[in-house]
Design a protein around this motif. Sequence first.
Motif, mmCIF file in Angstrom:
data_model
loop_
_atom_site.group_PDB
_atom_site.id
_atom_site.type_symbol
_atom_site.label_atom_id
_atom_site.label_comp_id
_atom_site.label_asym_id
_atom_site.label_seq_id
_atom_site.Cartn_x
_atom_site.Cartn_y
_atom_site.Cartn_z
ATOM 1 N N THR A 349 0.827 -1.206 0.000
ATOM 2 C CA THR A 349 0.000 0.000 0.000
ATOM 3 C C THR A 349 0.863 1.258 0.000
ATOM 4 O O THR A 349 0.572 2.235 -0.700
ATOM 5 C CB THR A 349 -0.934 0.000 1.221
ATOM 6 N N GLN A 350 1.951 1.243 0.780
ATOM 7 C CA GLN A 350 2.832 2.411 0.811
ATOM 8 C C GLN A 350 3.498 2.638 -0.542
ATOM 9 O O GLN A 350 3.609 3.786 -1.007
ATOM 10 C CB GLN A 350 3.902 2.245 1.887
ATOM 11 N N LYS A 362 4.488 11.117 0.952
ATOM 12 C CA LYS A 362 3.576 12.251 1.105
ATOM 13 C C LYS A 362 2.312 11.784 1.814
ATOM 14 O O LYS A 362 1.749 12.489 2.659
ATOM 15 C CB LYS A 362 3.232 12.836 -0.257
ATOM 16 N N LEU A 363 1.870 10.583 1.449
ATOM 17 C CA LEU A 363 0.738 9.932 2.107
ATOM 18 C C LEU A 363 1.254 8.684 2.805
ATOM 19 O O LEU A 363 1.923 7.853 2.187
ATOM 20 C CB LEU A 363 -0.333 9.553 1.078
ATOM 21 N N VAL A 364 0.949 8.554 4.091
ATOM 22 C CA VAL A 364 1.436 7.416 4.865
ATOM 23 C C VAL A 364 0.279 6.817 5.666
ATOM 24 O O VAL A 364 -0.336 7.510 6.481
ATOM 25 C CB VAL A 364 2.565 7.822 5.840
ATOM 26 N N PRO A 365 -0.056 5.535 5.444
ATOM 27 C CA PRO A 365 -1.133 4.901 6.217
ATOM 28 C C PRO A 365 -0.777 4.845 7.704
ATOM 29 O O PRO A 365 0.401 4.786 8.076
ATOM 30 C CB PRO A 365 -1.211 3.489 5.617
ATOM 31 N N SER A 366 -1.798 4.827 8.531
ATOM 32 C CA SER A 366 -1.580 4.786 9.985
ATOM 33 C C SER A 366 -0.820 3.526 10.391
ATOM 34 O O SER A 366 -0.032 3.543 11.347
ATOM 35 C CB SER A 366 -2.915 4.862 10.724
ATOM 36 N N GLU A 367 -1.043 2.424 9.655
ATOM 37 C CA GLU A 367 -0.355 1.170 9.989
ATOM 38 C C GLU A 367 1.156 1.301 9.814
ATOM 39 O O GLU A 367 1.937 0.748 10.600
ATOM 40 C CB GLU A 367 -0.882 0.018 9.132
ATOM 41 N N ILE A 368 1.576 2.014 8.764
ATOM 42 C CA ILE A 368 3.004 2.210 8.548
ATOM 43 C C ILE A 368 3.589 3.078 9.661
ATOM 44 O O ILE A 368 4.697 2.832 10.169
ATOM 45 C CB ILE A 368 3.264 2.852 7.167
ATOM 46 N N LYS A 369 2.855 4.092 10.064
ATOM 47 C CA LYS A 369 3.307 4.935 11.168
ATOM 48 C C LYS A 369 3.465 4.110 12.450
ATOM 49 O O LYS A 369 4.458 4.245 13.178
ATOM 50 C CB LYS A 369 2.332 6.095 11.391
ATOM 51 N N ASP A 370 2.493 3.250 12.717
ATOM 52 C CA ASP A 370 2.573 2.393 13.905
ATOM 53 C C ASP A 370 3.774 1.451 13.815
ATOM 54 O O ASP A 370 4.452 1.192 14.815
ATOM 55 C CB ASP A 370 1.291 1.576 14.061
ATOM 56 N N TYR A 371 4.023 0.937 12.614
ATOM 57 C CA TYR A 371 5.169 0.043 12.423
ATOM 58 C C TYR A 371 6.472 0.769 12.743
ATOM 59 O O TYR A 371 7.333 0.255 13.469
ATOM 60 C CB TYR A 371 5.184 -0.480 10.984
ATOM 61 N N VAL A 372 6.630 1.974 12.217
ATOM 62 C CA VAL A 372 7.855 2.747 12.450
ATOM 63 C C VAL A 372 7.984 3.099 13.933
ATOM 64 O O VAL A 372 9.098 3.187 14.475
ATOM 65 C CB VAL A 372 7.881 4.013 11.568
ATOM 66 N N LYS A 373 6.867 3.256 14.629
ATOM 67 C CA LYS A 373 6.891 3.527 16.072
ATOM 68 C C LYS A 373 7.235 2.286 16.896
ATOM 69 O O LYS A 373 7.379 2.371 18.116
ATOM 70 C CB LYS A 373 5.530 4.062 16.528
ATOM 71 N N GLY A 374 7.335 1.124 16.236
ATOM 72 C CA GLY A 374 7.680 -0.101 16.947
ATOM 73 C C GLY A 374 6.496 -0.875 17.460
ATOM 74 O O GLY A 374 6.659 -1.848 18.214
ATOM 75 N N ILE A 392 7.117 9.736 10.928
ATOM 76 C CA ILE A 392 6.450 9.965 12.221
ATOM 77 C C ILE A 392 6.929 11.230 12.930
ATOM 78 O O ILE A 392 6.543 11.473 14.079
ATOM 79 C CB ILE A 392 6.625 8.749 13.165
ATOM 80 N N GLY A 393 7.767 12.020 12.271
ATOM 81 C CA GLY A 393 8.241 13.234 12.915
ATOM 82 C C GLY A 393 9.068 12.917 14.147
ATOM 83 O O GLY A 393 9.963 12.078 14.097
ATOM 84 N N ASP A 394 8.740 13.541 15.269
ATOM 85 C CA ASP A 394 9.494 13.303 16.505
ATOM 86 C C ASP A 394 8.729 12.414 17.479
ATOM 87 O O ASP A 394 9.004 12.404 18.682
ATOM 88 C CB ASP A 394 9.858 14.633 17.172
ATOM 89 N N ALA A 395 7.786 11.640 16.962
ATOM 90 C CA ALA A 395 7.020 10.725 17.822
ATOM 91 C C ALA A 395 7.940 9.674 18.437
ATOM 92 O O ALA A 395 8.952 9.286 17.855
ATOM 93 C CB ALA A 395 5.913 10.054 17.019
ATOM 94 N N GLU A 396 7.570 9.190 19.608
ATOM 95 C CA GLU A 396 8.382 8.220 20.340
ATOM 96 C C GLU A 396 8.363 6.859 19.656
ATOM 97 O O GLU A 396 7.333 6.417 19.135
ATOM 98 C CB GLU A 396 7.858 8.075 21.771
#
Length: 463
Positions: A349-350, A362-374, A392-396
């Motif tokens: 999808t990404q 430019k467009l990032v699914p929430s699942e990919i963001k969660d993956y990068v967050k661990g 994810i910017g500066d998210a933990e």
Amino acid sequence: MKKIQFTETVLRDGQQSLIATRMPTSDMLPILKTMDQAGYHALEMWGGATFDACLRFLNEDPWERLRAIRKEVKNTKLQMLLRGQNLLGYKNYADDVVADFVTKSVENGIDILRLFDALNDVRNLETAIRATKAAGGHCQTAISYTTSQIHTVDYFVDLANKMANLGADSICIKDMAGVLTPQTGYELVSRIKDAVDLPLEVHTHATSGIAEMTYLKVAEAGADIIDTAISSFAGGTSQPATESVAIALEDCGFATGLDLQKVAEIAEHFNPVRDRFREEGLLNPKVKDIEPKTLIYQVPGGMLSNLLSQLTEQGLQDKYEEVLAEVPKVRADLGYPPLVTPLSQMVGTQALMNVISGERYKLVPSEIKDYVKGLYGQSPAPITDEIKETIIGDAEVITVRPADLLAPQLPTFLEEIAEYAKSEEDVLMYALFPQQAQDFLGRREDPFYDVPVQTVSVRIAVD
């Protein structure tokens, strides 16, 4: 004489790979006694996408399917596929849900639970392993096989040792994309057999056209079991054909233990079932094709068909090659995750979004963001700070086992579905697929209310 045993996949991965798991239980029941007498090591018949498909498309109770098959199969082991802490869904569940689901699976008839994690993060297998052992099931942990600069033979041998130390009863090399080459397969099996004193099974797909050669080499290296599908539902994105591989290996001096007359009867039963799906259009001829690009892009066949389907729906099929070329780039950015459910869908999808938007991430699914967050576990290779900041910017980013952050969930699920649930199995059904389960359980309450089975398309789970 050298021995090699067979696990038959037609009831689960064979039909999942070719017809998106649309085979109803009624197609299975008449031939089960013959399958039970054919000499298989196991019948893989539950888990993967079967649970979802029963509810979403077939108007069936997946637990009842398991019980019905168990009633007919008295001698052969029944096997299921479980996505570790994801169970049969696409996200992590709390430990209480995982433990209860595993326990109920064994109580309802499962003998062997094949447990895998999409990232090979063994922390995501620990709860399911403990629950399987406690329930008296056979715990087979599966290595999600893939290739990258870090996924070496040494990496997989080390992973096999970790799985053995966690209590695995056997180990499976799970090659969901059909990219395990014959010589690498030989070396990998030889090394794991030298390092770990457990039965070793090999699972691959015929997608790339090399699976039969790989099976010969892994058998020569000492693999104990291989996965095949009866010829009716073999080839292409499924497994190699049971009959053909058995005959070839017997000719090479292996004892398979299969009654080839019984196996032929099984094919005679499933041939008209296959033909019916062809006539209905659910068996797309393309999934039977050989796709060497699998070896180039390391993309599972089911994922290839999913990408093409999504692009065609949007009138963008001319972008297919561009998206295909983007997949390995995204995978590298994300630390080389194996392309297996749910990561295969997420990476695909990404890649699709990157191409369609004209700008990467430019467009990032929430699942990919969660993956990068661990939140799915540890990526196989580190993700660069640049990619993290872009996504994810500066998210933990967490480093603990993701399920450690989840409070017990069963009491909430029980409360939410109390009106319809009549058993723990019903509650677990709701826990995994809330909307589909509630719809199904609601229909079950009113025998005079017949809701047509959904016919909308669904992406094939690549596992």
